[in-house]
Design an enzyme around this catalytic site. Structure first.
Site, short mmCIF file in Angstrom:
data_model
loop_
_atom_site.label_atom_id
_atom_site.label_comp_id
_atom_site.label_asym_id
_atom_site.label_seq_id
_atom_site.Cartn_x
_atom_site.Cartn_y
_atom_site.Cartn_z
N LYS A 1 -22.50 -34.25 -35.06
CA LYS A 1 -22.61 -34.97 -33.79
C LYS A 1 -22.60 -36.50 -34.02
O LYS A 1 -22.12 -37.26 -33.18
CB LYS A 1 -23.87 -34.54 -33.04
CG LYS A 1 -23.69 -33.23 -32.33
CD LYS A 1 -22.66 -33.40 -31.23
CE LYS A 1 -22.41 -32.16 -30.45
NZ LYS A 1 -21.43 -32.40 -29.37
N TYR B 1 -25.49 -29.94 -38.26
CA TYR B 1 -25.36 -30.13 -36.81
C TYR B 1 -25.48 -31.62 -36.44
O TYR B 1 -24.60 -32.18 -35.79
CB TYR B 1 -26.41 -29.29 -36.08
CG TYR B 1 -26.39 -29.43 -34.59
CD1 TYR B 1 -25.21 -29.30 -33.88
CD2 TYR B 1 -27.57 -29.68 -33.89
CE1 TYR B 1 -25.20 -29.41 -32.50
CE2 TYR B 1 -27.56 -29.79 -32.51
CZ TYR B 1 -26.38 -29.65 -31.82
OH TYR B 1 -26.37 -29.78 -30.46
N GLY C 1 -21.91 -19.41 -24.12
CA GLY C 1 -22.00 -19.47 -22.66
C GLY C 1 -21.80 -18.08 -22.07
O GLY C 1 -21.42 -17.15 -22.77
N GLY D 1 -22.06 -22.74 -20.25
CA GLY D 1 -23.27 -22.74 -21.08
C GLY D 1 -24.49 -23.08 -20.24
O GLY D 1 -24.40 -23.27 -19.02
N PHE D 2 -25.61 -23.18 -20.91
CA PHE D 2 -26.87 -23.45 -20.21
C PHE D 2 -26.82 -24.80 -19.48
O PHE D 2 -26.91 -24.87 -18.24
CB PHE D 2 -28.01 -23.38 -21.23
CG PHE D 2 -29.26 -24.10 -20.84
CD1 PHE D 2 -29.87 -23.83 -19.62
CD2 PHE D 2 -29.82 -25.06 -21.69
CE1 PHE D 2 -31.03 -24.52 -19.25
CE2 PHE D 2 -30.97 -25.73 -21.32
CZ PHE D 2 -31.57 -25.47 -20.10
N ILE D 3 -26.61 -25.89 -20.20
CA ILE D 3 -26.58 -27.20 -19.54
C ILE D 3 -25.29 -27.35 -18.73
O ILE D 3 -25.29 -27.84 -17.60
CB ILE D 3 -26.72 -28.36 -20.56
CG1 ILE D 3 -28.00 -28.21 -21.39
CG2 ILE D 3 -26.71 -29.72 -19.84
CD1 ILE D 3 -28.17 -29.25 -22.50
N THR E 1 -16.06 -26.64 -34.92
CA THR E 1 -16.15 -26.72 -33.46
C THR E 1 -16.60 -28.09 -33.01
O THR E 1 -16.22 -28.54 -31.94
CB THR E 1 -17.18 -25.67 -32.94
OG1 THR E 1 -16.92 -24.43 -33.58
CG2 THR E 1 -17.10 -25.52 -31.45
N ASP F 1 -14.42 -22.86 -21.36
CA ASP F 1 -15.50 -22.25 -22.13
C ASP F 1 -14.97 -20.99 -22.82
O ASP F 1 -14.22 -20.23 -22.21
CB ASP F 1 -16.68 -21.89 -21.20
CG ASP F 1 -17.99 -21.78 -21.96
OD1 ASP F 1 -18.08 -20.93 -22.87
OD2 ASP F 1 -18.92 -22.54 -21.65
#
Ligand code: UDP
Length: 326
Positions: A154, A150, A37, A11-13, A96, A32
């Site tokens: 988290k 979301y 990603g 993914g990005f980070i 997820t 992944d």
């Protein structure tokens, strides 16, 4: 040298984190499913013998048990992310973001790994305070508004991680990311800077939602990754929750103006209501500014690249990408 597992490592980070861990001399396994990603995010390190990329899902319990074997540190970044994607598919968000975190925590506790949990500023919800520290209350909206799924998912992950820390002594570190930006971030899932930069490079207009007076702080991914590794390797951070981001605030309208000034001052800015942008049930967060003093006191530094420097880096990357494609 440690063996690190990075979930969401393409993914990005995650891809920036993977590159930095390899550069620091660690061995890395990436897990992944390439849903958000992309394999090419890891192209600069794909040839390295100390990197193993496993294409699979964190919702596959057997696979998790397999990939965690021999691992010393877990960086758990894989999640359903992005305001738009989360609003569009709340079931996927919950599936997820919750069950796999618990499975991973249990496996890590059994094998004695250190554990970094990627969390988010979304856990603060629409807290009305000027600046948020880690001990603030969480202010979610009603469950009929998909956005809050979301942040809630988290927050549950954080509870789980803290519970495994207190019950099983699992060394966990929780990082709440605040608007992380940089090369490789894509605008498909709602992220404002890649969207504005793409719009500007295509000749505009830049589409600002609502009145543009909502406030954010943007941190460069390289500084965020540096903080993630620094905290995870620091015993003083174990059991702690840390805001990770920049504390330099900007309105979305000013952000759009800065991008226009850098790319082409003749570009227009349009305003679009939240309802038209995200649908009827959407609620935005008006102001999101982190208090990063806890991060600074443990690490001795905080993200401090200016918005101008960050935008220059992203615009240059995007231009390169466009030139590469044509
Ligand atoms: N935004 C915007 N235009 C876009 C995308 C986003 O004006 O094309 C606004 C959005 O409403 C929010 C801010 O920019 O107030 C940041 O949005 P993003 O999705 O990047 O992250 P958020 O902070 O909302 O999680």
């Amino acid at each position: 040298m440690s063996h690190c597992l990075v979930t969401g490592g393409a993914g990005f980070i995650g891809s920036h984190l993977t590159e930095q861990l390899l550069q620091n001399g660690h061995r890395v396994t990436v897990l992944d499913d390439l849903s958000t990603g992309r394999a090419e995010n890891l192209s600069s390190v794909a040839h390295r013998p100390d990197l193993k990329v496993v294409h699979g899902s964190i919702t596959d319990q057997m696979l998790l048990a397999d990939v965690i074997c021999g691992v010393d540190v877990v960086y758990h970044l894989a999640a359903a992310v992005g305001v738009k994607l989360v609003a569009d598919d709340p079931v996927r968000t919950i599936e997820t973001n919750i069950y796999p975190t618990e499975w991973l925590l249990r496996l890590a506790a059994q094998s004695g790994c250190r554990f970094f949990l990627a969390s988010t500023s979304e856990v603060y919800g629409k807290n009305p305070n000027e600046c948020w520290n880690e001990e603030e209350d969480l202010h979610f909206g009603p469950t009929s508004r998909p956005r809050w799924a979301y942040g809630c998912s988290k927050a549950i992950d954080e509870f789980l991680a803290l519970a495994y820390h207190s019950k099983y002594r699992l060394p966990v570190v929780i990082g709440r990311f605040f608007n992380v930006v940089g090369p490789r971030q894509v605008g498909n899932y709602g992220m404002v800077i890649p969207r504005f930069v793409e719009q500007a490079l295509a000749g505009g207009p830049l589409v600002v939602y609502d009145d543009g007076q909502q406030v954010r702080c943007f941190a460069h991914v390289s500084e965020v990754v540096d903080a993630v590794i620094g905290l995870t390797e620091n015993d003083a951070a174990v059991g702690g929750i840390f805001n990770i981001g920049s504390d330099q605030d900007v309105t979305i309208e000013r952000l759009a103006r800065e991008i226009i000034a850098k790319v082409d001052p003749t570009i227009r800015m349009d305003f679009l209501s939240y309802q038209q942008a995200y649908g009827q049930d959407f609620e935005d967060v008006r102001r999101r500014v982190p208090d990063v003093s806890r991060l600074e006191s443990v690490l001795g530094r905080k993200p401090n690249r200016t918005l101008g420097e960050i935008l220059d880096d992203i615009i240059a990357w995007k231009r390169e990408q466009i030139a590469h494609k044509s």
